[in-house]
Design a protein around this motif. Structure first.
Motif, mmCIF file in Angstrom:
data_model
loop_
_atom_site.group_PDB
_atom_site.id
_atom_site.type_symbol
_atom_site.label_atom_id
_atom_site.label_comp_id
_atom_site.label_asym_id
_atom_site.label_seq_id
_atom_site.Cartn_x
_atom_site.Cartn_y
_atom_site.Cartn_z
ATOM 1 N N GLU A 214 0.820 -1.219 0.000
ATOM 2 C CA GLU A 214 0.000 0.000 0.000
ATOM 3 C C GLU A 214 0.849 1.263 0.000
ATOM 4 N N GLY A 215 2.145 1.096 0.207
ATOM 5 C CA GLY A 215 3.036 2.267 0.117
ATOM 6 C C GLY A 215 3.080 2.836 -1.289
ATOM 7 N N ASN A 216 2.671 1.995 -2.278
ATOM 8 C CA ASN A 216 2.661 2.476 -3.669
ATOM 9 C C ASN A 216 1.290 3.010 -4.092
ATOM 10 N N TYR A 217 0.363 3.090 -3.147
ATOM 11 C CA TYR A 217 -1.049 3.419 -3.465
ATOM 12 C C TYR A 217 -1.186 4.608 -4.401
ATOM 13 N N ILE A 218 -0.444 5.691 -4.112
ATOM 14 C CA ILE A 218 -0.658 6.919 -4.913
ATOM 15 C C ILE A 218 -0.275 6.708 -6.376
ATOM 16 N N HIS A 219 0.534 5.679 -6.644
ATOM 17 C CA HIS A 219 0.983 5.453 -8.030
ATOM 18 C C HIS A 219 0.070 4.502 -8.805
ATOM 19 N N PHE A 220 -0.940 3.924 -8.137
ATOM 20 C CA PHE A 220 -1.756 2.878 -8.767
ATOM 21 C C PHE A 220 -2.782 3.444 -9.742
ATOM 22 N N HIS A 221 -3.211 2.606 -10.694
ATOM 23 C CA HIS A 221 -4.358 2.849 -11.575
ATOM 24 C C HIS A 221 -5.594 3.085 -10.696
ATOM 25 N N GLN A 222 -6.496 3.970 -11.166
ATOM 26 C CA GLN A 222 -7.665 4.348 -10.363
ATOM 27 C C GLN A 222 -8.519 3.134 -9.984
ATOM 28 N N GLY A 223 -8.630 2.170 -10.905
ATOM 29 C CA GLY A 223 -9.441 0.978 -10.620
ATOM 30 C C GLY A 223 -8.880 0.185 -9.459
ATOM 31 N N VAL A 224 -7.535 0.119 -9.347
ATOM 32 C CA VAL A 224 -6.902 -0.601 -8.240
ATOM 33 C C VAL A 224 -7.129 0.168 -6.939
ATOM 34 N N LYS A 225 -6.995 1.508 -7.017
ATOM 35 C CA LYS A 225 -7.251 2.343 -5.826
ATOM 36 C C LYS A 225 -8.680 2.124 -5.330
ATOM 37 N N ASP A 226 -9.641 2.106 -6.270
ATOM 38 C CA ASP A 226 -11.054 1.940 -5.868
ATOM 39 C C ASP A 226 -11.280 0.574 -5.228
ATOM 40 N N TYR A 227 -10.593 -0.467 -5.781
ATOM 41 C CA TYR A 227 -10.765 -1.809 -5.194
ATOM 42 C C TYR A 227 -10.189 -1.858 -3.784
ATOM 43 N N ILE A 228 -9.029 -1.228 -3.564
ATOM 44 C CA ILE A 228 -8.424 -1.231 -2.225
ATOM 45 C C ILE A 228 -9.348 -0.519 -1.234
ATOM 46 N N LYS A 229 -9.959 0.591 -1.673
ATOM 47 C CA LYS A 229 -10.917 1.309 -0.812
ATOM 48 C C LYS A 229 -12.129 0.421 -0.528
ATOM 49 N N TYR A 230 -12.564 -0.336 -1.559
ATOM 50 C CA TYR A 230 -13.685 -1.289 -1.387
ATOM 51 C C TYR A 230 -13.334 -2.300 -0.294
ATOM 52 N N CYS A 231 -12.101 -2.810 -0.296
ATOM 53 C CA CYS A 231 -11.663 -3.796 0.728
ATOM 54 C C CYS A 231 -11.697 -3.189 2.131
ATOM 55 N N GLN A 232 -11.529 -1.860 2.196
ATOM 56 C CA GLN A 232 -11.401 -1.196 3.502
ATOM 57 C C GLN A 232 -12.729 -0.649 4.035
ATOM 58 N N GLN A 233 -13.777 -0.680 3.161
ATOM 59 C CA GLN A 233 -15.086 -0.139 3.593
ATOM 60 C C GLN A 233 -15.737 -1.049 4.619
ATOM 61 N N GLU A 234 -16.550 -0.447 5.503
ATOM 62 C CA GLU A 234 -17.310 -1.232 6.489
ATOM 63 C C GLU A 234 -18.675 -1.571 5.893
ATOM 64 N N GLU A 235 -18.761 -2.769 5.320
ATOM 65 C CA GLU A 235 -20.023 -3.212 4.716
ATOM 66 C C GLU A 235 -19.982 -4.723 4.537
ATOM 67 N N GLY A 236 -21.052 -5.407 4.915
ATOM 68 C CA GLY A 236 -21.064 -6.877 4.756
ATOM 69 C C GLY A 236 -19.893 -7.509 5.489
ATOM 70 N N ASP A 237 -19.102 -8.333 4.786
ATOM 71 C CA ASP A 237 -17.970 -9.023 5.437
ATOM 72 C C ASP A 237 -16.693 -8.173 5.400
ATOM 73 N N ARG A 238 -16.846 -6.907 5.020
ATOM 74 C CA ARG A 238 -15.691 -6.004 4.998
ATOM 75 C C ARG A 238 -15.727 -5.071 6.215
ATOM 76 N N PRO A 239 -14.608 -4.491 6.645
ATOM 77 C CA PRO A 239 -13.314 -4.420 5.939
ATOM 78 C C PRO A 239 -12.570 -5.755 5.983
#
Ligand code: P6P
Length: 335
Positions: A214-239
């Motif tokens: 995640e140290g490279n987060y700022i350099h990632f493609h937007q779709g990858v950034k959105d997926y990582i945020k999806y993993c971190q959201q509080e919803e269902g079986d997440r974060p």
């Protein structure tokens, strides 16, 4: 005999029939990798004694030149495979070009090539974190009996005949596939024997672990950034839980057992990605699919990528089927 107490040697003999068209050579090849794995395991396990044995480049207490472990691992695997004349060529992360194994016996019909990352994650050795060896095996495509060419190595991953890894962790395991599922063998170091400890390994279809630097987060493609945020959201079986060892083999092995996704995206810093297609991504992708998981290089299936260079890099995402599919949804949004 119960599955679980079978040795690797017994398993290979019992499954010889799986090795299509093989006259026992592929079995001998897997056996040679088993031997090299035990030799490298011994060296990796004593690496912690650097102060006693001397760091790489020094001479150790026996007056021998202390080698960097990845250089030593490379030499051991190449030596073991070459001495047995079971392969006609080897490509390695540690070698700029492929190595042609010219058999002495003109009638010798070696038909396999091996591509290998002898010690992946070797920078972890100095901090006592697990590392791994990754191997990929193909049947040559140029005429048997002639010197191998680059064409024999630049084959799409779907044509692999076998692939696997050795993980030098809290215990040492050899995990491999010949296209008939994935089986894991644990080394009993007291007697130097691998035992079938993880028959028919499969990814859970869902998982709650994501592995990325995640140290490279700022350099990632937007779709990858959105997926990582999806993993971190509080919803269902997440974060989900973030687990990243910095050793592909170790992160992959844990995710295959527990469920999870490993990601090494391309970025503005690593424009093609970091991981190598031929001896990291293809063998791991073959294992992933054989374990009911998925492996993509962005929008394409890794195993369908036609290689163009020996050391080419690709973006790499692999793991539990539903996690990789969800990531693909985010990537598709931006194409
Ligand atoms: P980073 C090790 O060097 C490796 O090839 C993989 O085993 C590991 O997952 C990755 O690179 C770590 O790279 O840039 O996150 O340190």
């Amino acid at each position: 005999m119960q599955q679980k107490h079978k040795t690797l040697g017994e398993f290979i003999i019992e499954n010889q029939s799986e090795f299509q068209y093989s006259s026992g050579e592929l079995s001998k090849l897997i056996n040679a990798l088993r031997l090299a794995a035990k030799v490298v395991n011994h060296e990796v396990n004593k690496a912690g004694l650097v102060d006693v044995l001397g760091a790489a480049g020094d001479t150790n207490i026996q007056g021998e030149d202390q080698q960097k472990l990845d250089v030593l691992a490379n030499e051991k695997f190449i030596q073991t495979l070459s001495n047995r004349e079971i392969v006609c060529g080897i490509a390695s992360e540690e070698e700029d070009d492929f190595i042609s194994i010219n058999s002495n016996d003109k009638n010798h019909q070696n038909k396999y090539v091996v591509l290998i990352d002898p010690l992946d994650g070797s920078s972890n050795i100095d901090v006592n974190v697990s590392v791994g060896t990754i191997f990929s095996i193909y049947r040559r495509v140029t005429p048997i009996g002639t010197p191998v060419t680059l064409e024999d190595f630049l084959q799409p991953g779907r044509d692999q005949v076998a692939a696997g890894y050795i993980v030098y962790g809290t215990s040492t395991m050899l995990v491999y596939t010949t296209g008939h599922g994935v089986n894991g063998f644990t080394l009993n170091p007291a007697i130097g024997t691998f035992y079938l400890s993880h028959p028919n390994m499969e990814f859970p279809v869902d998982g709650k672990i994501y592995s990325v630097n995640e140290g490279n987060y700022i350099h990632f493609h937007q779709g990858v950034k959105d997926y990582i945020k999806y993993c971190q959201q509080e919803e269902g079986d997440r974060p989900y839980t973030s687990r990243y060892i910095g050793s592909l083999v170790s992160d992959f092995h844990r995710n295959m057992i527990k469920g999870g996704i490993y990601m090494y995206p391309k970025s503005s810093v690593t424009e093609q990605g970091k991981l190598r297609l031929l001896y990291e991504c293809n063998p791991i992708a073959f294992l992933a699919e054989q374990a009911n998981g998925l492996a993509i290089g962005g929008r394409t299936r890794v195993l369908d990528i036609q290689p163009t260079e020996l050391h080419q890099r690709i973006p790499f995402f692999c793991g539990s089927r539903n996690m990789v599919a969800k990531l693909q949804e985010f990537l598709e949004k931006y194409h």
